[in-house]
Design a protein around this motif. Sequence first.
Motif, PDB file in Angstrom:
ATOM      1  N   GLN A   1       0.480  -1.208   0.026  1.00 28.90           N
ATOM      2  CA  GLN A   1       0.074  -0.219   0.118  1.00 28.90           C
ATOM      3  C   GLN A   1       0.451   1.383  -0.273  1.00 28.90           C
ATOM      4  O   GLN A   1       0.186   2.202  -0.203  1.00 28.90           O
ATOM      5  N   ASP A   2       2.200   0.983   0.179  1.00 29.85           N
ATOM      6  CA  ASP A   2       3.253   2.051   0.961  1.00 29.85           C
ATOM      7  C   ASP A   2       3.486   2.443  -0.364  1.00 29.85           C
ATOM      8  O   ASP A   2       4.323   3.439  -1.129  1.00 29.85           O
ATOM      9  N   TYR A   3       3.408   1.171  -1.685  1.00 33.36           N
ATOM     10  CA  TYR A   3       4.290   1.871  -3.081  1.00 33.36           C
ATOM     11  C   TYR A   3       4.063   2.444  -4.082  1.00 33.36           C
ATOM     12  O   TYR A   3       2.479   2.734  -3.976  1.00 33.36           O
ATOM     13  N   LYS A   4       4.855   4.248  -4.454  1.00 36.55           N
ATOM     14  CA  LYS A   4       4.177   5.096  -4.993  1.00 36.55           C
ATOM     15  C   LYS A   4       5.246   5.131  -6.098  1.00 36.55           C
ATOM     16  O   LYS A   4       6.246   4.892  -5.910  1.00 36.55           O
ATOM     17  N   PRO A   5       4.354   5.226  -7.395  1.00 37.72           N
ATOM     18  CA  PRO A   5       5.759   4.997  -8.411  1.00 37.72           C
ATOM     19  C   PRO A   5       6.275   6.235  -7.925  1.00 37.72           C
ATOM     20  O   PRO A   5       5.730   7.121  -8.020  1.00 37.72           O
ATOM     21  N   PRO A   6       7.867   6.751  -8.992  1.00 37.18           N
ATOM     22  CA  PRO A   6       8.377   7.686  -9.125  1.00 37.18           C
ATOM     23  C   PRO A   6       7.383   9.337  -8.977  1.00 37.18           C
ATOM     24  O   PRO A   6       6.946   9.071 -10.535  1.00 37.18           O
ATOM     25  N   GLY A   7       7.637  10.128  -8.498  1.00 34.42           N
ATOM     26  CA  GLY A   7       7.631  11.705  -8.874  1.00 34.42           C
ATOM     27  C   GLY A   7       5.333  10.953  -8.383  1.00 34.42           C
ATOM     28  O   GLY A   7       4.379  12.466  -8.992  1.00 34.42           O
ATOM     29  N   GLN A   8       4.666  10.512  -8.218  1.00 35.72           N
ATOM     30  CA  GLN A   8       3.872  10.852  -7.867  1.00 35.72           C
ATOM     31  C   GLN A   8       2.781  11.062  -6.311  1.00 35.72           C
ATOM     32  O   GLN A   8       3.911  10.651  -5.470  1.00 35.72           O
ATOM     33  N   TRP A   9       1.994  11.463  -6.332  1.00 34.33           N
ATOM     34  CA  TRP A   9       1.747  12.663  -5.345  1.00 34.33           C
ATOM     35  C   TRP A   9       0.900  11.698  -3.598  1.00 34.33           C
ATOM     36  O   TRP A   9       0.655  10.710  -4.343  1.00 34.33           O
ATOM     37  N   THR A  10       1.227  11.904  -2.685  1.00 28.68           N
ATOM     38  CA  THR A  10       1.155  11.535  -1.635  1.00 28.68           C
ATOM     39  C   THR A  10      -0.490  11.117  -2.018  1.00 28.68           C
ATOM     40  O   THR A  10      -1.058   9.817  -1.806  1.00 28.68           O
ATOM     41  N   MET A  11      -1.218  11.890  -1.932  1.00 27.41           N
ATOM     42  CA  MET A  11      -2.459  11.947  -2.451  1.00 27.41           C
ATOM     43  C   MET A  11      -2.909  13.739  -3.494  1.00 27.41           C
ATOM     44  O   MET A  11      -2.014  14.290  -3.967  1.00 27.41           O
TER      45      MET A  11
END
Length: 210
Positions: A157-167
């Motif tokens: 759930q904590d994985y975010k693609p590079p440059g993606q906003w938290t929300m």
Amino acid sequence: MFQIQNADDVLITPLERFRKEQIGAAKEVKKKFDKEAEKYYSTLERHLNLSSKKKEAYLQEADTQIDKERQLFYDASLEYVFKIQEVQEKKKFEFVEPLLAFLQGLFTFYHEGYELAHEFEPYKQQLQFNLQNTRNNFVSTKQEVEKLMNRIRSADQDYKPPGQWTMEGFLYVQEKRPLGCTWTRHYCTYDKGSKTFTMSNTENKSAGKQ
């Protein structure tokens, strides 16, 4: 007369059982979903006004609580969607099979209905074939949905693609005007790492307004 009297066991009882077991179970899953949704939204509302001046430990505890409630909400959402899909697929054969059994019983019991039963035979065979395919499709589709649900649950759930906003998302803000008020749409982003929040007006007439 025997088949008519027996209609309750052959036709009504299976339908009543479907209503209690399948639709009743879907209602219980919906209650769980509504409960988890209310808890999640309440948690978000309680933490909306948290000041950034609070101690870091307190803010981290708030983040942990929100993440926990969000995971419970996601799980309840997946279970609710899964159950709805299951009921929608099952009713395609759970409703038809009792009716087919009832009609077949009538045609077998009444000798004078032989010709009608003979005419009905091709349709009955085709219907039985379609029912079996539908049941098989339900089993395979259910397995695929379960696999997809497990993949979603096991994803980080904590994985975010590079440059993606938290929300990120759209926010409607009410603005007062001389002749009343209007709602203006803004596009908002939040980066948890830098604690940066941006809000841009997306209306064409004031697109340059930041």
